[in-house]
Design a protein around this motif. Structure first.
Motif, PDB file in Angstrom:
ATOM      1  N   LEU A  37      26.108  26.516  50.761  1.00  0.00           N
ATOM      2  CA  LEU A  37      26.502  27.110  49.405  1.00  0.00           C
ATOM      3  C   LEU A  37      26.271  26.218  48.302  1.00  0.00           C
ATOM      4  O   LEU A  37      26.561  24.760  48.651  1.00  0.00           O
ATOM      5  CB  LEU A  37      27.939  27.371  49.541  1.00  0.00           C
ATOM      6  CG  LEU A  37      28.359  28.511  50.318  1.00  0.00           C
ATOM      7  CD1 LEU A  37      29.963  28.771  49.991  1.00  0.00           C
ATOM      8  CD2 LEU A  37      27.684  29.750  50.046  1.00  0.00           C
TER       9      LEU A  37
ATOM     10  N   PHE B  58      38.934  32.767  55.473  1.00  0.00           N
ATOM     11  CA  PHE B  58      39.032  32.217  54.151  1.00  0.00           C
ATOM     12  C   PHE B  58      40.067  31.412  53.691  1.00  0.00           C
ATOM     13  O   PHE B  58      40.086  30.507  52.928  1.00  0.00           O
ATOM     14  CB  PHE B  58      38.904  33.495  53.118  1.00  0.00           C
ATOM     15  CG  PHE B  58      37.514  34.048  53.046  1.00  0.00           C
ATOM     16  CD1 PHE B  58      36.490  33.164  52.923  1.00  0.00           C
ATOM     17  CD2 PHE B  58      37.254  35.398  53.246  1.00  0.00           C
ATOM     18  CE1 PHE B  58      35.105  33.911  52.770  1.00  0.00           C
ATOM     19  CE2 PHE B  58      36.119  35.969  53.141  1.00  0.00           C
ATOM     20  CZ  PHE B  58      34.889  35.181  53.009  1.00  0.00           C
TER      21      PHE B  58
ATOM     22  N   ILE C 189      27.345  30.849  41.999  1.00  0.00           N
ATOM     23  CA  ILE C 189      27.444  30.424  43.273  1.00  0.00           C
ATOM     24  C   ILE C 189      26.256  31.172  44.146  1.00  0.00           C
ATOM     25  O   ILE C 189      26.244  32.141  44.159  1.00  0.00           O
ATOM     26  CB  ILE C 189      28.635  30.536  44.005  1.00  0.00           C
ATOM     27  CG1 ILE C 189      29.634  29.539  43.127  1.00  0.00           C
ATOM     28  CG2 ILE C 189      28.644  30.049  45.544  1.00  0.00           C
ATOM     29  CD1 ILE C 189      31.386  29.523  43.657  1.00  0.00           C
TER      30      ILE C 189
ATOM     31  N   TRP D  42      33.230  45.704  52.034  1.00  0.00           N
ATOM     32  CA  TRP D  42      34.704  45.313  52.529  1.00  0.00           C
ATOM     33  C   TRP D  42      35.337  46.487  53.535  1.00  0.00           C
ATOM     34  O   TRP D  42      35.902  46.425  54.432  1.00  0.00           O
ATOM     35  CB  TRP D  42      35.736  44.729  51.295  1.00  0.00           C
ATOM     36  CG  TRP D  42      35.676  43.211  51.237  1.00  0.00           C
ATOM     37  CD1 TRP D  42      34.838  42.674  50.227  1.00  0.00           C
ATOM     38  CD2 TRP D  42      36.091  42.202  52.033  1.00  0.00           C
ATOM     39  NE1 TRP D  42      34.829  41.078  50.407  1.00  0.00           N
ATOM     40  CE2 TRP D  42      35.840  40.990  51.412  1.00  0.00           C
ATOM     41  CE3 TRP D  42      37.105  42.204  52.794  1.00  0.00           C
ATOM     42  CZ2 TRP D  42      36.181  39.750  51.768  1.00  0.00           C
ATOM     43  CZ3 TRP D  42      37.471  40.956  53.224  1.00  0.00           C
ATOM     44  CH2 TRP D  42      36.940  39.801  52.729  1.00  0.00           C
TER      45      TRP D  42
ATOM     46  N   HIS E 111      30.497  33.831  38.790  1.00  0.00           N
ATOM     47  CA  HIS E 111      31.451  33.987  37.555  1.00  0.00           C
ATOM     48  C   HIS E 111      31.127  32.571  36.752  1.00  0.00           C
ATOM     49  O   HIS E 111      30.490  31.379  37.385  1.00  0.00           O
ATOM     50  CB  HIS E 111      32.848  33.484  38.215  1.00  0.00           C
ATOM     51  CG  HIS E 111      33.892  33.989  37.157  1.00  0.00           C
ATOM     52  ND1 HIS E 111      34.013  35.078  36.826  1.00  0.00           N
ATOM     53  CD2 HIS E 111      34.639  33.144  36.409  1.00  0.00           C
ATOM     54  CE1 HIS E 111      34.965  35.201  35.911  1.00  0.00           C
ATOM     55  NE2 HIS E 111      35.307  33.906  35.739  1.00  0.00           N
TER      56      HIS E 111
ATOM     57  N   GLN F 266      39.182  28.273  54.880  1.00  0.00           N
ATOM     58  CA  GLN F 266      38.253  27.494  54.123  1.00  0.00           C
ATOM     59  C   GLN F 266      38.840  27.091  53.111  1.00  0.00           C
ATOM     60  O   GLN F 266      38.490  25.926  52.337  1.00  0.00           O
ATOM     61  CB  GLN F 266      36.972  28.368  53.860  1.00  0.00           C
ATOM     62  CG  GLN F 266      36.230  28.917  55.097  1.00  0.00           C
ATOM     63  CD  GLN F 266      35.144  29.791  54.718  1.00  0.00           C
ATOM     64  OE1 GLN F 266      34.736  29.981  53.737  1.00  0.00           O
ATOM     65  NE2 GLN F 266      34.355  30.328  55.795  1.00  0.00           N
TER      66      GLN F 266
ATOM     67  N   GLU G 202      31.245  34.824  51.185  1.00  0.00           N
ATOM     68  CA  GLU G 202      31.104  35.675  49.960  1.00  0.00           C
ATOM     69  C   GLU G 202      30.832  34.941  48.574  1.00  0.00           C
ATOM     70  O   GLU G 202      31.189  33.776  48.341  1.00  0.00           O
ATOM     71  CB  GLU G 202      32.298  36.585  49.568  1.00  0.00           C
ATOM     72  CG  GLU G 202      33.679  36.093  49.287  1.00  0.00           C
ATOM     73  CD  GLU G 202      34.877  36.865  49.133  1.00  0.00           C
ATOM     74  OE1 GLU G 202      34.719  38.294  49.078  1.00  0.00           O
ATOM     75  OE2 GLU G 202      35.830  36.366  49.001  1.00  0.00           O
ATOM     76  N   ILE G 203      30.140  35.670  47.635  1.00  0.00           N
ATOM     77  CA  ILE G 203      29.627  35.207  46.522  1.00  0.00           C
ATOM     78  C   ILE G 203      30.394  35.764  45.292  1.00  0.00           C
ATOM     79  O   ILE G 203      29.789  36.944  45.003  1.00  0.00           O
ATOM     80  CB  ILE G 203      28.094  35.288  46.318  1.00  0.00           C
ATOM     81  CG1 ILE G 203      27.470  34.487  47.586  1.00  0.00           C
ATOM     82  CG2 ILE G 203      27.696  34.596  45.119  1.00  0.00           C
ATOM     83  CD1 ILE G 203      27.735  33.036  47.607  1.00  0.00           C
ATOM     84  N   VAL G 204      31.267  35.125  44.582  1.00  0.00           N
ATOM     85  CA  VAL G 204      31.932  36.100  43.434  1.00  0.00           C
ATOM     86  C   VAL G 204      31.274  35.219  42.276  1.00  0.00           C
ATOM     87  O   VAL G 204      31.938  34.019  41.917  1.00  0.00           O
ATOM     88  CB  VAL G 204      33.434  35.780  43.616  1.00  0.00           C
ATOM     89  CG1 VAL G 204      33.851  36.670  42.279  1.00  0.00           C
ATOM     90  CG2 VAL G 204      33.761  36.678  44.843  1.00  0.00           C
TER      91      VAL G 204
ATOM     92  N   LEU H 207      39.918  37.317  56.702  1.00  0.00           N
ATOM     93  CA  LEU H 207      40.698  36.752  55.610  1.00  0.00           C
ATOM     94  C   LEU H 207      41.470  35.360  55.937  1.00  0.00           C
ATOM     95  O   LEU H 207      41.664  34.415  55.296  1.00  0.00           O
ATOM     96  CB  LEU H 207      41.753  37.880  55.313  1.00  0.00           C
ATOM     97  CG  LEU H 207      41.413  38.932  54.740  1.00  0.00           C
ATOM     98  CD1 LEU H 207      42.536  40.084  54.506  1.00  0.00           C
ATOM     99  CD2 LEU H 207      41.055  38.405  53.100  1.00  0.00           C
TER     100      LEU H 207
END
Lengths: 239, 239
Positions: A55, A135, A102, A118, A97, A138, A93-95, A132
């Protein structure tokens, strides 16, 4: 090491196989080459089935509004920050912003990626919960990473960064040193520029500090150029 | 702004009230004073009901093994890194881990905390899912934070750091400047030492750079000493 792959021992392997079958059937499975960009969209969830993902964060052209030439210069410098690996069995996942985007790249050849919405996980509620939880894990790792990066001295940030990566992804390697200490190595290569981009430093400084750590016996680099840490560097290996 | 509090509009307020009642009944509710440490344990989940929590990372006495006096000196320096806020309605957890421990402090007076074991959430499966979603969101924010900290220039890290905080927690404040731009301020104070500890810099440098940003009109500090950013600094405010 925490990963879905290892935790599969304790839960039915069946679900993961079902998801793979489903993904291949629905063309949600693709193999990427080393350094190939994974075109990830914000509303999708991605799973690394094999290989590893890198990433990176890249500055959005915010500055272009102020000065076009300046922004271009900064783009040419390739100002992108290494934000970590996603290993086999892990989700990402890539949010997107502002002011950063990212992005995900395959870090090694033959990296297999599965993707889904999802809501596709409604078929596998137990698996959704595991995602979940992953995450959640992470997130905890990133807090430790931030704690390392808060240190003032670059060499402390570098050593903390390497320690965290090897703690999470390290594989046992050949005993080294006169005392034959046990050691763990990062299974993937990282350039000094990539390391610098993660710890707020430059390639040149990282090269110099890596040399210093090497001469003090705090890190090793084996023939394969993979970074290796003697076990005494990390107090508590979870492995 | 993303928070349970605001998302409560779309889901029954009922659950949150039920949890509060349950917590008070079972003595899982406590009010903390500003800068009081919240004695958080790894296996528990914490919810901020009111106020705000400050997470910090502190180096574990790894170095004590090498040199006691050196470690004490470093302890006296109070080498702790600011890792972020947890606002009202948000969950947090502390997974202690070498070489850093993460600790939580009330950042303002009258910060109310509810705690529970993860299995207590079995009573509220929908709420459990929201908690995990909140960690998923926090993880994404930390990735952006890491992207900011990867920047080489301290002033870029500082500006990115402030932008992210205000984007997440900012409240509208008085229009400022000749053009009367809209502005958002961080609702809590942060010392320059705390900011320095987050971006790998020193109090002295942060003070100098804050002065520079102020003189360029990129940030403002109002009478209340709260940091304020004109809206054009952030391209996409989610607010």
């Amino acid at each position: 090491m925490h990963s879905f792959v290892s935790s599969q021992m304790s839960r039915p392997f069946f679900t993961w196989q079902q998801i793979l079958d489903w993904a291949q059937e629905h063309y949600r499975f693709r193999t990427f080459k080393k350094d190939e960009r994974i075109p990830a969209r914000p509303e999708l969830l991605y799973l690394v089935q094999r290989g590893a993902v890198r990433l990176v964060g890249r500055e959005q052209p915010l500055k272009k509004m102020q000065s076009k030439s300046q922004a271009q210069a900064s783009n040419n410098n390739g100002e992108e920050a290494f934000l970590g690996f996603v290993g086999a069995g892990q989700p990402f996942e890539i949010v997107g912003h502002s002011p950063f985007t990212i992005q995900a790249y395959a870090h090694v050849d033959e990296t297999n990626i599965v993707w889904m919405y999802w809501q596709d996980l409604d078929n596998w509620p137990h698996f959704r919960r595991e995602i979940l939880e992953a995450f959640r894990y992470q997130h905890q790792r990133k807090l430790l990473w931030l704690a390392t990066l808060g240190q003032r001295r670059t060499i402390d940030r570098l050593m903390g960064f390497l320690g965290l990566l090897i703690e999470e992804y390290g594989e046992p390697c050949e005993p080294i040193g006169l005392a034959g200490e046990r050691a763990y190595r990062l299974p993937w290569s990282l350039t000094h520029a990539q390391i610098g981009s993660a710890i707020g430093s430059t390639r040149v400084t990282v090269t110099r500090l890596m040399g210093k750590l090497r001469s003090q016996g705090l890190i090793y680099t084996l023939d394969d150029h993979l970074i290796c840490l003697p076990v005494f560097q990390s107090l508590k290996f979870k492995i």
